[in-house]
Design an enzyme around this catalytic site. Sequence first.
Site, mmCIF file in Angstrom:
data_model
loop_
_atom_site.group_PDB
_atom_site.id
_atom_site.type_symbol
_atom_site.label_atom_id
_atom_site.label_comp_id
_atom_site.label_asym_id
_atom_site.label_seq_id
_atom_site.Cartn_x
_atom_site.Cartn_y
_atom_site.Cartn_z
ATOM 1 N N TYR A 1 30.036 -50.767 23.685
ATOM 2 C CA TYR A 1 30.506 -49.769 24.630
ATOM 3 C C TYR A 1 31.402 -50.424 25.678
ATOM 4 O O TYR A 1 30.937 -51.224 26.499
ATOM 5 C CB TYR A 1 29.345 -49.067 25.314
ATOM 6 C CG TYR A 1 28.427 -48.288 24.396
ATOM 7 C CD1 TYR A 1 28.810 -47.954 23.092
ATOM 8 C CD2 TYR A 1 27.163 -47.888 24.816
ATOM 9 C CE1 TYR A 1 27.959 -47.246 22.261
ATOM 10 C CE2 TYR A 1 26.310 -47.171 23.983
ATOM 11 C CZ TYR A 1 26.712 -46.865 22.710
ATOM 12 O OH TYR A 1 25.871 -46.166 21.875
ATOM 13 N N HIS B 1 23.349 -51.822 15.244
ATOM 14 C CA HIS B 1 24.105 -50.607 15.575
ATOM 15 C C HIS B 1 24.466 -49.800 14.326
ATOM 16 O O HIS B 1 24.412 -48.577 14.339
ATOM 17 C CB HIS B 1 25.364 -50.998 16.351
ATOM 18 C CG HIS B 1 25.885 -49.921 17.231
ATOM 19 N ND1 HIS B 1 26.632 -50.163 18.351
ATOM 20 C CD2 HIS B 1 25.776 -48.569 17.177
ATOM 21 C CE1 HIS B 1 26.964 -49.028 18.945
ATOM 22 N NE2 HIS B 1 26.457 -48.040 18.243
ATOM 23 N N SER C 1 23.091 -38.092 20.723
ATOM 24 C CA SER C 1 23.797 -36.802 20.677
ATOM 25 C C SER C 1 22.824 -35.638 20.457
ATOM 26 O O SER C 1 23.072 -34.761 19.622
ATOM 27 C CB SER C 1 24.870 -36.805 19.577
ATOM 28 O OG SER C 1 25.843 -37.776 19.831
ATOM 29 N N LEU D 1 22.321 -33.138 22.193
ATOM 30 C CA LEU D 1 22.951 -31.872 22.579
ATOM 31 C C LEU D 1 24.292 -31.700 21.869
ATOM 32 O O LEU D 1 25.164 -30.954 22.324
ATOM 33 C CB LEU D 1 23.116 -31.796 24.091
ATOM 34 C CG LEU D 1 21.791 -31.786 24.874
ATOM 35 C CD1 LEU D 1 22.041 -31.813 26.371
ATOM 36 C CD2 LEU D 1 20.941 -30.564 24.484
ATOM 37 N N PHE E 1 27.968 -29.684 22.935
ATOM 38 C CA PHE E 1 28.174 -28.362 22.335
ATOM 39 C C PHE E 1 27.016 -27.421 22.666
ATOM 40 O O PHE E 1 27.220 -26.233 22.939
ATOM 41 C CB PHE E 1 28.325 -28.484 20.823
ATOM 42 C CG PHE E 1 28.733 -27.210 20.135
ATOM 43 C CD1 PHE E 1 30.070 -26.954 19.866
ATOM 44 C CD2 PHE E 1 27.795 -26.256 19.769
ATOM 45 C CE1 PHE E 1 30.452 -25.764 19.254
ATOM 46 C CE2 PHE E 1 28.159 -25.074 19.156
ATOM 47 C CZ PHE E 1 29.503 -24.824 18.896
ATOM 48 N N SER F 1 25.187 -27.243 25.200
ATOM 49 C CA SER F 1 25.047 -26.867 26.604
ATOM 50 C C SER F 1 25.413 -25.409 26.811
ATOM 51 O O SER F 1 25.052 -24.795 27.825
ATOM 52 C CB SER F 1 25.946 -27.739 27.487
ATOM 53 O OG SER F 1 27.312 -27.443 27.235
#
Length: 327
Positions: free
Chosen positions: A55, A121, A200, A202, A206, A208
Amino acid sequence: MKSRKLRNLEVSAIGYGSMGLSQGYGSTPDWKESIQLLHNTYDMGYTFFDTAEAYAMGANEELLGEALAGFRNEVSIATKFWIQESMEAYSKEKLMSIIRNKIENSLKRLKTDHIELYYQHRVNKDIPVEDIAYCMGELIKEGKILGWGQSQATEEEIRKAHAITPITAIQSEYSIMARQFEKDVIPTCGELGIGFVAFSPLANGFLSGQVNAETQFTGIDARRVITRFEKDNILANQPLLDLLHQFATIKEATPAQVSLAWMLHKNDFIVPIPGSRNLKRIQENMSSADLVLSEDEFNQIESALSTIQIHGNRRDEDLAKLRTLKD
């Protein structure tokens, strides 16, 4: 906040995915703002923070290292290493050296002497998972990590690796609209006593209920290439949003909270790690741990979901396209 166990690691029932503070969703907050947000997140009751060496080329780990330093012993940190290069010819010694270099760099960036949960990962198909598991066992013996896991692994990969060094948790995409791991991976985790961490949860925001067919994304924003955010798919997925809004009204909650409550109801070893840069949303996500669905409500949702077709998804191959897009 309520807590859950990932094998032997106790964490807050909702974790915090920190990637978005450094990359992935358009412009990012400045350093001081991100530090304050992470402090506030901890104050709310979050004790499980997720990052990765990949990241922002390590900057996200550095951010967490600074932000969590004052209460390091009160939280659990999960980070990830990624061996992307071809490893068709290697020795265990070389592999151990590569991984040791990665863990030492992560420890330095995170300003700590150990990591609670260390994930591979993505599974590198050139390297038998048993060899990775062996290396993880060595790091556990040395106290560098307390537990380990895989991300986006298959049932077979999980079983092979777990037989060498018991896995603490599997981290993979999972949400009410991305249920591909319910068939084999999640049941395998339950069978073997492995935790499941949902990234992910949520569906990249999307779920929300704040996204519509006219929503525009610009810059380096993953939602530009995630197909569920294509206009036609947003419109086609409206039945799912209608279902969430229906139960949100019943429960006096939000669609996001219903989505997370549904996930928490599924299994007690599942921990979602939504990410947000908005304190109101972070508080909203945390409160979902207290939103209890009755068995009848849960079954109603499951029954309705069985009739709803999901359009679009999130794939690594699509995310790779983000590098080639222009504003």
